[in-house]
Design a protein around this motif. Structure first.
Motif, PDB file in Angstrom:
ATOM      1  N   THR A 160       0.837  -1.150   0.047  1.00 50.87           N
ATOM      2  CA  THR A 160       0.041   0.176  -0.045  1.00 50.87           C
ATOM      3  C   THR A 160       1.143   1.321   0.177  1.00 50.87           C
ATOM      4  O   THR A 160       2.190   1.120   0.100  1.00 50.87           O
ATOM      5  CB  THR A 160      -0.737   0.112   1.205  1.00 50.87           C
ATOM      6  OG1 THR A 160      -0.336   0.261   2.458  1.00 50.87           O
ATOM      7  CG2 THR A 160      -1.845  -1.190   1.214  1.00 50.87           C
ATOM      8  N   GLU A 164      -1.893   6.017   3.091  1.00 55.45           N
ATOM      9  CA  GLU A 164      -2.697   5.158   3.896  1.00 55.45           C
ATOM     10  C   GLU A 164      -2.177   4.903   5.358  1.00 55.45           C
ATOM     11  O   GLU A 164      -2.980   5.107   6.254  1.00 55.45           O
ATOM     12  CB  GLU A 164      -3.004   3.849   3.112  1.00 55.45           C
ATOM     13  CG  GLU A 164      -3.982   3.023   3.954  1.00 55.45           C
ATOM     14  CD  GLU A 164      -4.241   1.640   3.106  1.00 55.45           C
ATOM     15  OE1 GLU A 164      -4.080   0.585   3.572  1.00 55.45           O
ATOM     16  OE2 GLU A 164      -4.945   2.065   2.008  1.00 55.45           O
ATOM     17  N   PHE A 345     -12.684  -2.336   4.470  1.00 55.64           N
ATOM     18  CA  PHE A 345     -11.233  -1.729   4.401  1.00 55.64           C
ATOM     19  C   PHE A 345     -10.258  -2.762   4.191  1.00 55.64           C
ATOM     20  O   PHE A 345      -9.480  -2.605   3.292  1.00 55.64           O
ATOM     21  CB  PHE A 345     -11.015  -0.819   5.676  1.00 55.64           C
ATOM     22  CG  PHE A 345      -9.670  -0.314   5.494  1.00 55.64           C
ATOM     23  CD1 PHE A 345      -9.011   0.568   4.427  1.00 55.64           C
ATOM     24  CD2 PHE A 345      -8.678  -0.702   6.672  1.00 55.64           C
ATOM     25  CE1 PHE A 345      -7.860   1.143   4.553  1.00 55.64           C
ATOM     26  CE2 PHE A 345      -7.347  -0.266   6.381  1.00 55.64           C
ATOM     27  CZ  PHE A 345      -6.688   0.656   5.625  1.00 55.64           C
ATOM     28  N   GLY A 348     -10.184  -4.145   0.958  1.00 46.77           N
ATOM     29  CA  GLY A 348     -10.009  -3.509  -0.198  1.00 46.77           C
ATOM     30  C   GLY A 348     -11.223  -2.806  -0.876  1.00 46.77           C
ATOM     31  O   GLY A 348     -11.098  -2.297  -2.150  1.00 46.77           O
ATOM     32  N   ALA A 350     -13.208  -0.670   0.526  1.00 48.50           N
ATOM     33  CA  ALA A 350     -13.355   0.769   0.996  1.00 48.50           C
ATOM     34  C   ALA A 350     -12.014   1.307   1.242  1.00 48.50           C
ATOM     35  O   ALA A 350     -11.078   0.612   1.549  1.00 48.50           O
ATOM     36  CB  ALA A 350     -14.400   0.773   2.240  1.00 48.50           C
ATOM     37  N   THR A 351     -11.886   2.588   0.930  1.00 44.47           N
ATOM     38  CA  THR A 351     -10.614   3.364   1.129  1.00 44.47           C
ATOM     39  C   THR A 351     -10.458   3.654   2.523  1.00 44.47           C
ATOM     40  O   THR A 351     -11.331   3.659   3.367  1.00 44.47           O
ATOM     41  CB  THR A 351     -10.696   4.797   0.310  1.00 44.47           C
ATOM     42  OG1 THR A 351     -11.617   5.533   0.791  1.00 44.47           O
ATOM     43  CG2 THR A 351     -10.917   4.432  -1.199  1.00 44.47           C
ATOM     44  N   VAL A 352      -9.281   4.134   3.002  1.00 44.83           N
ATOM     45  CA  VAL A 352      -8.746   4.303   4.432  1.00 44.83           C
ATOM     46  C   VAL A 352      -9.498   5.630   4.769  1.00 44.83           C
ATOM     47  O   VAL A 352     -10.041   5.856   5.902  1.00 44.83           O
ATOM     48  CB  VAL A 352      -7.287   4.489   4.337  1.00 44.83           C
ATOM     49  CG1 VAL A 352      -6.886   5.926   3.560  1.00 44.83           C
ATOM     50  CG2 VAL A 352      -6.987   4.801   5.987  1.00 44.83           C
ATOM     51  N   THR A 353      -9.778   6.608   3.675  1.00 44.99           N
ATOM     52  CA  THR A 353     -10.400   7.752   4.107  1.00 44.99           C
ATOM     53  C   THR A 353     -11.970   7.288   4.446  1.00 44.99           C
ATOM     54  O   THR A 353     -12.598   7.994   5.513  1.00 44.99           O
ATOM     55  CB  THR A 353     -10.615   8.756   2.828  1.00 44.99           C
ATOM     56  OG1 THR A 353      -9.208   9.013   2.354  1.00 44.99           O
ATOM     57  CG2 THR A 353     -11.296   9.975   3.182  1.00 44.99           C
ATOM     58  N   GLU A 354     -12.612   6.410   3.787  1.00 46.54           N
ATOM     59  CA  GLU A 354     -13.820   6.010   4.015  1.00 46.54           C
ATOM     60  C   GLU A 354     -13.981   5.496   5.476  1.00 46.54           C
ATOM     61  O   GLU A 354     -14.986   5.642   6.373  1.00 46.54           O
ATOM     62  CB  GLU A 354     -14.519   5.045   3.060  1.00 46.54           C
ATOM     63  CG  GLU A 354     -14.820   5.801   1.604  1.00 46.54           C
ATOM     64  CD  GLU A 354     -15.036   4.883   0.538  1.00 46.54           C
ATOM     65  OE1 GLU A 354     -15.750   5.287  -0.586  1.00 46.54           O
ATOM     66  OE2 GLU A 354     -14.632   3.664   0.646  1.00 46.54           O
TER      67      GLU A 354
END
Length: 399
Positions: A160, A164, A345, A348, A350-354
């Protein structure tokens, strides 16, 4: 009845195993507030003084013994005299006024004990809220810390981006700072708790108090009881002041006269009576009238103030309790939502921001619920402050 769950802290213990943390409920903390508690002993001083004044007013005047020896020359005289002031006609009213002052002091003490109890409940609520906040932030920090460590490992492997891992680490640092503040608040509240109840174990954890359904009370408040008793005492004192004719003082004794070898003996009888020609308790009556008017005005003011505060406290508490009930319905799904967001998350999806946004929203909702609980508990204390103890009404001697 609304029951709040304190995340991250043990709430109910049955047959707790060795080494488990001690749980202290609000009622257990309040149990030390008895007659021997230093705060109660200090608050009872005025009642003790009022009772002593009642004893003093109820007692009769002491008789006076007088012995006079006259020996100017060959003749001498010896007088033995006993005198006693008869009780005045106002004595009964003065005793009644003292009794009312005792009742006023009893009601004032009941209010003082209620205030002490509410102060202890406030301290306990601060402790429980701080411990609950500490537990919830600790649980979230543990979750995000594990993800941050995992993100660092994956970033080193090139799986990654470093962004992140950095975002996860920033979130962990932010939660750690908030946890440190909550821990400091819990330590401060615990120190205040120990000053009231030093028998609490050092590892004890509080239970967040319950919010009970409001039950409207129409019973007179202790402050109203006290004001009513003060008014009755002022009325009795005014009536006593109007009785300005004093009782006489009776005197009786024996006299012996000696002249050379002869002596004469005989009884002595006397009466002393103040004749009220000029002073007729005018000043005392004016003062008593003024105190009576002030006592009546105080009673009216206290009744209005208590009534207004009761209505305001009921409205505030009802509004906050309703808000808590609505928020609890949405907060109940927070843990399930967070587990789903974490799983998405890690997979994979969902993003780390979400994920961090979901974590922030859930955490803020839970902390907001704690803030609402703190405000509702404060409103409940205000409601109890203006409703009074309910079951601790002192007896009155109002006529």
């Amino acid at each position: 009845m609304l029951r709040h769950v304190m995340a991250g802290a043990l709430l109910v213990v049955t047959a707790a195993p060795a080494g488990a943390q001690t749980v202290v409920t609000e009622s257990e903390f309040l149990s030390v507030l008895g007659p021997d508690h230093p705060a109660v002993v200090q608050a009872a001083e005025d009642l003790a003084i009022a009772r002593a004044s009642h004893v003093d007013v109820s007692a009769f005047e002491n008789p006076a013994l007088e012995v006079v020896r006259e020996d100017p020359g060959p003749a001498s005289q010896t007088d033995l005299m006993l005198s006693w002031q008869l009780p005045d006609a106002s004595r009964g009213l003065e005793i009644k006024a003292a009794e009312h002052r005792v009742r006023s002091a009893e009601a004032t003490l009941a209010q003082a004990i209620l205030s002490l109890r509410l102060e202890m409940r406030e301290i306990y609520a601060q402790w429980a809220i701080a411990a609950a906040r500490e537990g919830r932030l600790g649980a979230q920090l543990e979750r995000i810390d594990a993800l941050a460590r995992r993100g660092q490992v994956r970033a080193k492997r090139g799986e990654t981006s470093g962004l992140e891992a950095h975002l996860l680490q920033l979130a962990a640092h932010s939660l750690a700072a908030r946890l440190a503040l909550a821990t400091a608040d819990e330590a401060e509240a615990r120190a205040r708790i120990m000053s009231w109840n030093p028998r609490i174990a050092g590892d004890a954890r509080p239970v967040l108090p319950e919010l009970s359904a409001h039950q409207k009370l129409n019973d007179p408040h202790p402050l109203v009881f006290a004001a009513e008793a003060e008014l009755a005492a002022a009325r009795a004192a005014r009536n006593a002041a109007r009785r300005f004719i004093r009782s006489p003082e009776l005197m009786g004794g024996w006299q012996r006269q000696q002249d050379g070898g002869e002596s004469l003996d005989g009884p002595l009888l006397g009466l002393r009576w103040s004749i009220p020609l000029f002073r007729r308790n005018q000043a005392e009556t004016l003062i008593a009238d003024a105190r009576l008017r002030a006592a009546a005005a105080k009673l009216e003011h206290v009744q209005r103030e208590i009534g207004a505060h009761r209505e305001a406290a009921v409205a505030r508490y009802t509004s906050l309790a309703s808000s808590i009930a609505r928020l609890e319905l949405t907060s109940a799904e927070n843990d399930r939502m967070l587990r789903g967001a974490e799983a998405a998350f890690l997979a994979g999806e969902a993003t780390v921001t979400e994920f961090l946004e979901t974590l922030r929203s859930a955490t803020e909702a839970e902390l907001t619920l704690l803030e609402l609980s703190d405000a509702a508990l404060a409103a409940l204390r205000d409601l109890q402050r203006f409703q009074g103890p309910g079951d601790a009404k002192p007896p009155m001697l109002i006529e």
